[in-house]
Scaffold this motif. Structure first.
Motif, mmCIF file in Angstrom:
data_model
loop_
_atom_site.group_PDB
_atom_site.id
_atom_site.type_symbol
_atom_site.label_atom_id
_atom_site.label_comp_id
_atom_site.label_asym_id
_atom_site.label_seq_id
_atom_site.Cartn_x
_atom_site.Cartn_y
_atom_site.Cartn_z
ATOM 1 N N ARG A 27 0.739 -1.195 -0.079
ATOM 2 C CA ARG A 27 -0.160 -0.088 0.068
ATOM 3 C C ARG A 27 0.749 1.129 -0.059
ATOM 4 N NH1 ARG A 27 -4.767 -1.586 -1.984
ATOM 5 N NH2 ARG A 27 -5.658 -3.295 -0.722
ATOM 6 N N ILE A 28 0.914 1.916 -1.050
ATOM 7 C CA ILE A 28 1.962 3.193 -1.227
ATOM 8 C C ILE A 28 1.062 4.279 -0.384
ATOM 9 C CG2 ILE A 28 2.577 4.901 -2.800
ATOM 10 C CD1 ILE A 28 2.776 2.492 -5.156
ATOM 11 N N LYS A 29 2.142 5.080 0.099
ATOM 12 C CA LYS A 29 1.718 6.131 0.908
ATOM 13 C C LYS A 29 2.144 7.404 0.355
ATOM 14 C CE LYS A 29 0.346 3.843 4.559
ATOM 15 N NZ LYS A 29 -1.381 3.790 4.818
ATOM 16 N N HIS A 30 3.479 7.399 -0.323
ATOM 17 C CA HIS A 30 4.055 8.665 -1.145
ATOM 18 C C HIS A 30 4.691 8.079 -2.139
ATOM 19 C CE1 HIS A 30 2.681 11.061 2.415
ATOM 20 N NE2 HIS A 30 3.321 10.156 3.152
ATOM 21 N N ILE A 31 4.728 8.844 -3.329
ATOM 22 C CA ILE A 31 6.075 8.537 -4.431
ATOM 23 C C ILE A 31 6.686 10.016 -4.428
ATOM 24 C CG2 ILE A 31 6.388 8.118 -6.761
ATOM 25 C CD1 ILE A 31 4.114 6.097 -6.660
ATOM 26 N N LYS A 32 7.750 9.889 -4.317
ATOM 27 C CA LYS A 32 8.617 11.367 -4.449
ATOM 28 C C LYS A 32 9.733 11.438 -5.541
ATOM 29 C CE LYS A 32 7.553 12.118 0.212
ATOM 30 N NZ LYS A 32 8.424 12.465 1.796
ATOM 31 N N ASN A 33 10.034 12.522 -5.945
ATOM 32 C CA ASN A 33 11.213 12.946 -7.115
ATOM 33 C C ASN A 33 12.368 12.911 -6.072
ATOM 34 O OD1 ASN A 33 11.285 15.406 -6.122
ATOM 35 N ND2 ASN A 33 10.015 16.044 -7.707
ATOM 36 N N ASN A 34 13.611 13.070 -7.000
ATOM 37 C CA ASN A 34 14.842 13.283 -6.187
ATOM 38 C C ASN A 34 15.000 14.582 -5.414
ATOM 39 O OD1 ASN A 34 14.654 15.054 -8.408
ATOM 40 N ND2 ASN A 34 16.634 14.588 -9.132
ATOM 41 N N LYS A 35 14.120 15.328 -5.480
ATOM 42 C CA LYS A 35 13.871 16.851 -4.595
ATOM 43 C C LYS A 35 13.057 16.609 -3.229
ATOM 44 C CE LYS A 35 14.611 19.610 -8.461
ATOM 45 N NZ LYS A 35 14.121 20.701 -9.247
ATOM 46 N N GLY A 36 12.534 14.994 -3.272
ATOM 47 C CA GLY A 36 11.635 14.935 -2.011
ATOM 48 C C GLY A 36 10.256 15.584 -2.249
ATOM 49 N N GLU A 37 9.847 16.076 -3.591
ATOM 50 C CA GLU A 37 8.456 16.554 -3.779
ATOM 51 C C GLU A 37 7.501 15.257 -4.189
ATOM 52 O OE1 GLU A 37 10.018 20.676 -5.431
ATOM 53 O OE2 GLU A 37 9.680 19.027 -6.828
ATOM 54 N N ASN A 38 6.494 15.297 -3.583
ATOM 55 C CA ASN A 38 5.644 14.161 -4.086
ATOM 56 C C ASN A 38 4.963 14.307 -5.580
ATOM 57 O OD1 ASN A 38 4.995 13.118 -1.428
ATOM 58 N ND2 ASN A 38 3.699 14.452 -0.914
ATOM 59 N N ILE A 39 5.160 13.119 -6.147
ATOM 60 C CA ILE A 39 4.763 12.853 -7.707
ATOM 61 C C ILE A 39 3.230 12.371 -7.598
ATOM 62 C CG2 ILE A 39 5.168 11.659 -9.484
ATOM 63 C CD1 ILE A 39 8.082 11.625 -8.862
ATOM 64 N N GLU A 40 2.255 12.992 -8.463
ATOM 65 C CA GLU A 40 1.009 12.184 -8.497
ATOM 66 C C GLU A 40 0.979 10.955 -8.963
ATOM 67 O OE1 GLU A 40 -3.309 13.558 -10.522
ATOM 68 O OE2 GLU A 40 -1.429 14.884 -10.906
ATOM 69 N N PHE A 41 0.218 9.876 -8.305
ATOM 70 C CA PHE A 41 0.255 8.412 -8.893
ATOM 71 C C PHE A 41 -1.249 8.019 -8.490
ATOM 72 C CE2 PHE A 41 0.990 8.298 -4.264
ATOM 73 C CZ PHE A 41 0.161 7.261 -3.921
ATOM 74 N N SER A 42 -1.507 6.715 -9.055
ATOM 75 C CA SER A 42 -2.784 6.076 -8.694
ATOM 76 C C SER A 42 -2.358 4.536 -8.622
ATOM 77 C CB SER A 42 -3.840 6.341 -9.857
ATOM 78 O OG SER A 42 -3.379 5.971 -11.126
ATOM 79 N N GLN A 43 -2.926 3.986 -7.859
ATOM 80 C CA GLN A 43 -2.481 2.497 -7.695
ATOM 81 C C GLN A 43 -3.911 1.774 -7.786
ATOM 82 O OE1 GLN A 43 -1.021 1.619 -3.825
ATOM 83 N NE2 GLN A 43 -0.446 -0.269 -4.473
ATOM 84 N N ARG A 44 -3.784 0.960 -8.722
ATOM 85 C CA ARG A 44 -5.037 0.327 -9.194
ATOM 86 C C ARG A 44 -4.678 -1.386 -9.456
ATOM 87 N NH1 ARG A 44 -6.968 2.958 -14.479
ATOM 88 N NH2 ARG A 44 -8.486 1.374 -14.314
ATOM 89 N N GLY A 45 -5.163 -2.219 -8.659
ATOM 90 C CA GLY A 45 -5.062 -3.743 -8.637
ATOM 91 C C GLY A 45 -3.318 -3.950 -8.506
ATOM 92 N N ASP A 46 -2.763 -4.403 -9.331
ATOM 93 C CA ASP A 46 -1.139 -4.837 -9.234
ATOM 94 C C ASP A 46 -0.586 -3.729 -9.692
ATOM 95 O OD1 ASP A 46 -1.755 -6.729 -7.653
ATOM 96 O OD2 ASP A 46 -1.502 -8.410 -9.314
#
Length: 651
Positions: free
Chosen positions: A323-342
């Motif tokens: 279960r993903i909490k955050h996805i970030k770039n190399n600057k520590g900024e959050n990247i928009e994402f969506s988790q669906r199924g696998d």
């Protein structure tokens, strides 16, 4: 003692010591009834002609008697349970099982499911004596309660307990393991559900409150009545306060419907991934695994080679229990994402992406602060592929794993909060591992032990006895099977990896072969020296099918091929075991009949008959040709046509 003697005099040696204490459930069920009847008979007459009809002060005397009786019962039961635990552990020690946490967990299981039911039976007996007195009808009530609350209730009402989900009120009766013959799993350990222990406590508190209410009926003073009322209400409030925790879900690997539920979820919720979402390569992984706050936390940094700089979206395969909490770039900024199924879809990707997620405990990938099963063949870290990890085989209503074709990448792995673990990466420092891998990384922790034997590094369950005595024979037959299959199908796999992991958390005969380690899922009850005849069934999937794209081929064809090849191996190789095993081809297509029903319409019965009429060498040649052409044989029409052509050309 009798069960130990039976085990000791058995013809064959077994590894199933983890389930030994589960086999005692029938005896505990009988003891449960004995205790209920004893306390009922002991108290029923005395209370019937006691405090309700005599004088002031009788309640106090009765309470003191009950407390003394309960304390004595508790102490005596504790002593006898301790003696029983000592006998069981002594038996394990005699059977050369090394001292480890397995011994401690066995003691915990005994107190969970042997000691606690006896305490509950005592309170039920007292309650029945106070409420019904000496009446013949009470014995019928005792039998009913025995069936509903006794340690065998999961056997009598299996379908009811099987259908329960987390939060269902029926979990208050789920006081024992669902299957008493399956109370221990490799890696995970015993089926110790704290929620079951709390459910027992709920019933003890509720029954105690009823006992208090019945006692104050015989009191002639308001002070005693008021005090008793407060105590009874407090017990009920405490019981209902515990109920939400008692209704929590059970350990996933012991929940027999969860695996199929996970497969259904993965198959139905996974979106269709187009090739343009995979326009990248993964060059490096930097993985950090941390046991923290009773959760497994993962931070995975991936270094990407993006095929185009203006990519809008890319997709990664990641099993849905992550279960993903955050996805970030190399600057520590959050990247928009969506988790669906696998799958995880990332919007506006960059070259360096960091995933932060929690690993939830699941049937396929057990993960908790006590155990961790993360094999390379399931995407527990983000991978580049476009199919789900787990699907439902609709014909037989079972799950089916789809192994991803991996690509080379560099890996760095840091592990925190875990001491006893295995990974196929090379050790670079304390809890730090790294290396290049083609297929991926395995990380396994929990109830395991490790040992170096000759040229092999073994990982196997804590519940197994010493494997030194039988390893040479087992490895010899495994090696002979490997060489035979390698030569037969020209596989270019000259040797078995040094690292061999014997773990079967999901009770499947299967194997997964990587370049540097072999994962063996062999759900055998026998010790290795007796289990060599099971090597063909276990090893064929690992050496033949792990790297093949077969997800669009009828799985029934693979089943039949494996069955034919297994019987060929049992005929060709003399496996060193005292256990009798069939080495002749079973002309009755049992697996195909289970899957298809009407095997005549598909020509399967004729297919089997033609194969059984072949000579051993013709069978071998047929299987070689079939394997060479497997990607073109996708249905039974193709298979029967292939058989007819083979017969015309070779017979």
């Amino acid at each position: 003692m009798i069960r130990i003697l039976v085990n000791s005099t058995d013809t064959y040696d077994y590894n199933d010591y983890g389930n030994f204490v589960g086999e005692m459930t029938l005896i505990i069920h009988v003891v449960f009834l004995i205790f209920m009847v004893f306390f009922y008979l002991f108290l029923s007459n005395e209370y019937r002609y006691g405090s309700e009809q005599l004088f002031v002060g009788t309640v106090k005397i009765t309470v003191l008697k009950l407390l003394a009786l309960l304390v004595n019962h508790f102490i005596i039961l504790l002593i006898f349970t301790t003696i029983q635990a000592f006998i069981v552990l002594s038996y394990f020690y005699i059977e050369t099982i090394k001292f480890s946490s397995f011994y401690i967990d066995t003691i915990m299981y005994i107190f969970y499911y042997w000691f606690t039911p006896s305490i509950l039976a005592c309170f039920i007996g007292v309650f029945l004596a106070l409420s019904f007195g000496r009446k013949h009808l009470t014995f019928l009530i005792i039998i009913a309660i025995w069936l509903i609350f006794g340690p065998m209730n999961t056997v009598f009402f299996y379908n009811f307990f099987y259908s329960l989900s987390e939060g269902d009120i029926g979990n208050l009766l789920f006081l024992y393991p669902l299957n008493n013959a399956d109370v221990y799993r490799d890696l995970v350990g015993y089926n110790l559900n704290f929620s079951s222990l709390l459910a027992n406590l709920v019933w003890i508190l509720i029954i105690s409150s009823f006992i208090v209410f019945f006692l104050i009926k015989g009191s002639h003073t308001r002070k005693v009545q008021f005090t008793g009322l407060i105590i009874g209400i407090s017990l009920i409030i405490t019981a209902f306060g515990i109920v939400p925790y008692a209704l929590k879900g059970k350990i996933p690997v012991f929940n027999y419907k969860q695996m199929i539920e996970e497969a259904t979820y993965a198959q139905n919720q996974t979106p269709e991934i187009q090739e343009d979402l995979l326009a990248y390569n993964i060059r490096m992984y930097d993985i950090s695994i941390n046991m923290k706050n009773n959760h497994v936390q993962a931070i995975v940094e991936v270094d990407l080679d993006l095929w185009h700089e203006d990519l809008k979206d890319i997709a990664f395969s990641l099993y849905h229990s992550m279960r993903i909490k955050h996805i970030k770039n190399n600057k520590g900024e959050n990247i928009e994402f969506s988790q669906r199924g696998d799958f995880v879809i990332i919007h506006e990707p960059v070259h360096t992406i960091t995933f932060e997620y929690i690993m939830e405990d699941s049937a396929l990938l057990p993960a908790s602060n006590n155990y961790l099963f993360l094999p390379y063949y399931i995407n527990w870290i983000p991978k580049r592929t476009n199919h789900p990890q787990l699907i439902v085989d609709e014909s037989i209503h079972e799950e089916r794993i789809i192994v991803s074709n991996q690509e080379p990448a560099d890996y760095k792995l840091e592990i925190k909060g875990i001491d006893n673990y295995y990974t196929n990466l090379s050790k670079m420092g304390k809890h730090i591992h790294s290396g290049e891998q083609v297929k991926g990384v395995s990380l396994i922790a929990g109830a395991i032990q490790k040992e170096i034997l000759e040229d092999s590094f073994l990982v196997y369950p804590l519940s197994w006895p010493d494997v030194k005595e039988n390893w040479k024979e087992y490895y010899g037959d495994l090696k002979e099977t490997h060489l035979y299959l390698n030569d037969m199908f020209k596989l270019d796999k000259s040797s078995i990896p040094e690292d061999i992991v014997f773990l079967t958390p999901n009770l499947k005969y299967d194997s997964f072969l990587s370049s540097d380690h072999l994962l063996i899922h062999q759900a055998t009850l026998y010790e290795l020296g007796e289990a060599v005849h099971e090597i063909p069934e276990m090893y064929i999937p690992g050496i033949l099918w792990n790297n093949a794209r077969i997800d669009d081929i009828d799985p029934g064809l693979i089943e039949v091929f494996n069955q034919m090849l297994k019987n060929l191996l049992l005929e060709e190789i003399e496996y060193n075991t005292t256990i009798s095993h069939g080495s002749m081809f079973d002309i009755y297509p049992s697996k195909a009949l289970r899957r298809y029903g009407d095997i005549h319409a598909l020509g399967i019965d004729i297919f089997y008959k033609n194969y059984s009429n072949m000579s051993p060498q013709e069978r071998k040649n047929f299987l070689i040709k079939w394997y060479e052409n497997f990607t073109t044989i996708r249905s039974w029409d193709d298979a029967t046509s292939f058989m007819e052509n083979f017969i015309k050309e070779n017979m």
